[in-house]
Design an enzyme around this catalytic site. Structure first.
Site, PDB file in Angstrom:
ATOM      1  N   ARG A  85       2.320  26.975  46.590  1.00  0.00           N
ATOM      2  CA  ARG A  85       2.052  28.005  45.599  1.00  0.00           C
ATOM      3  C   ARG A  85       0.815  27.639  44.781  1.00  0.00           C
ATOM      4  NH1 ARG A  85       3.017  27.577  40.348  1.00  0.00           N
ATOM      5  NH2 ARG A  85       3.073  29.499  39.148  1.00  0.00           N
ATOM      6  N   ASP A 109       3.034  19.043  43.586  1.00  0.00           N
ATOM      7  CA  ASP A 109       3.383  20.456  43.696  1.00  0.00           C
ATOM      8  C   ASP A 109       4.762  20.622  44.341  1.00  0.00           C
ATOM      9  OD1 ASP A 109       1.048  21.458  42.541  1.00  0.00           O
ATOM     10  OD2 ASP A 109      -0.027  21.513  44.454  1.00  0.00           O
ATOM     11  N   ASP A 139       4.539  23.761  37.400  1.00  0.00           N
ATOM     12  CA  ASP A 139       4.472  22.393  37.930  1.00  0.00           C
ATOM     13  C   ASP A 139       5.291  21.440  37.063  1.00  0.00           C
ATOM     14  OD1 ASP A 139       2.753  23.137  39.995  1.00  0.00           O
ATOM     15  OD2 ASP A 139       0.955  22.754  38.790  1.00  0.00           O
TER      16      ASP A 139
END
Length: 178
Positions: free
Chosen positions: A130, A169, A139
């Site tokens: 993403r 991530d 995050d």
């Protein structure tokens, strides 16, 4: 970093064109119909959604609809982080940072009971990576909720060949585009 910046710029242009198109609402409805039919969504009791901006999949009616059947949580921007608050109805929303409507209700900290998360994004790839808007809010939030099933929801044009991913991530478990 430069690839992310260029991808954000390209997506911003596409999203601007799309938000004013007649298909924006119908595509949003199709994406959300697929989301609510998903077995993980149906089984979930506590769901973290988001209250959409104009260029995102329109979640406003969806949030309202499901708040009568499940516990719906929404993020609130506080400094550099996202807090989670319980959604109690449109009357308890206030315009927050970035012009996002945010709930003013009770703070929610029992992350372990969150079953399902619908995550917005600028772009996604087929591997579940993403690209956000660049501030790192999700995050920092998603690692606190590892047990929840994470679904990125977006328009078809937001699926790209590859999203540059960092080791920190968090990948989506699935992407729904319609």
């Amino acid at each position: 970093m430069e690839r992310k910046k260029e991808l954000r710029k390209r997506m911003a242009l596409l999203k601007t064109q799309h938000k004013s198109s007649i298909t924006h609402q119908s595509e949003s409805a199709n994406i959300l119909a697929a989301l609510e039919a998903h077995p993980a969504f149906r089984a979930a009791n506590t769901i973290l959604l988001y209250y959409s901006l104009q260029d995102e999949v329109d979640t406003h009616e969806f949030v309202q609809k499901w708040s009568h059947k499940k516990q719906i949580l929404l993020p609130v921007v506080v400094g550099d982080d996202l807090e989670i608050r319980i959604y109690t109805g449109p009357e308890d929303l206030a315009t927050g940072t970035y012009g996002i409507e945010e709930p003013t209700g009770e703070l929610f900290t029992d992350y372990a009971v969150i079953d399902f998360i619908a995550v917005p994004g600028v772009a996604f790839d087929r591997n579940g990576n993403r690209l956000g808007r660049g501030k790192g809010y999700y995050d920092r939030l998603l690692p606190r909720i590892p047990q929840a099933y994470k679904v990125g929801i977006c328009f078809t044009f937001q699926i790209v060949e590859e999203v540059p991913a960092e080791p920190f991530d968090i990948r989506m478990d699935e992407i729904i585009t319609r």
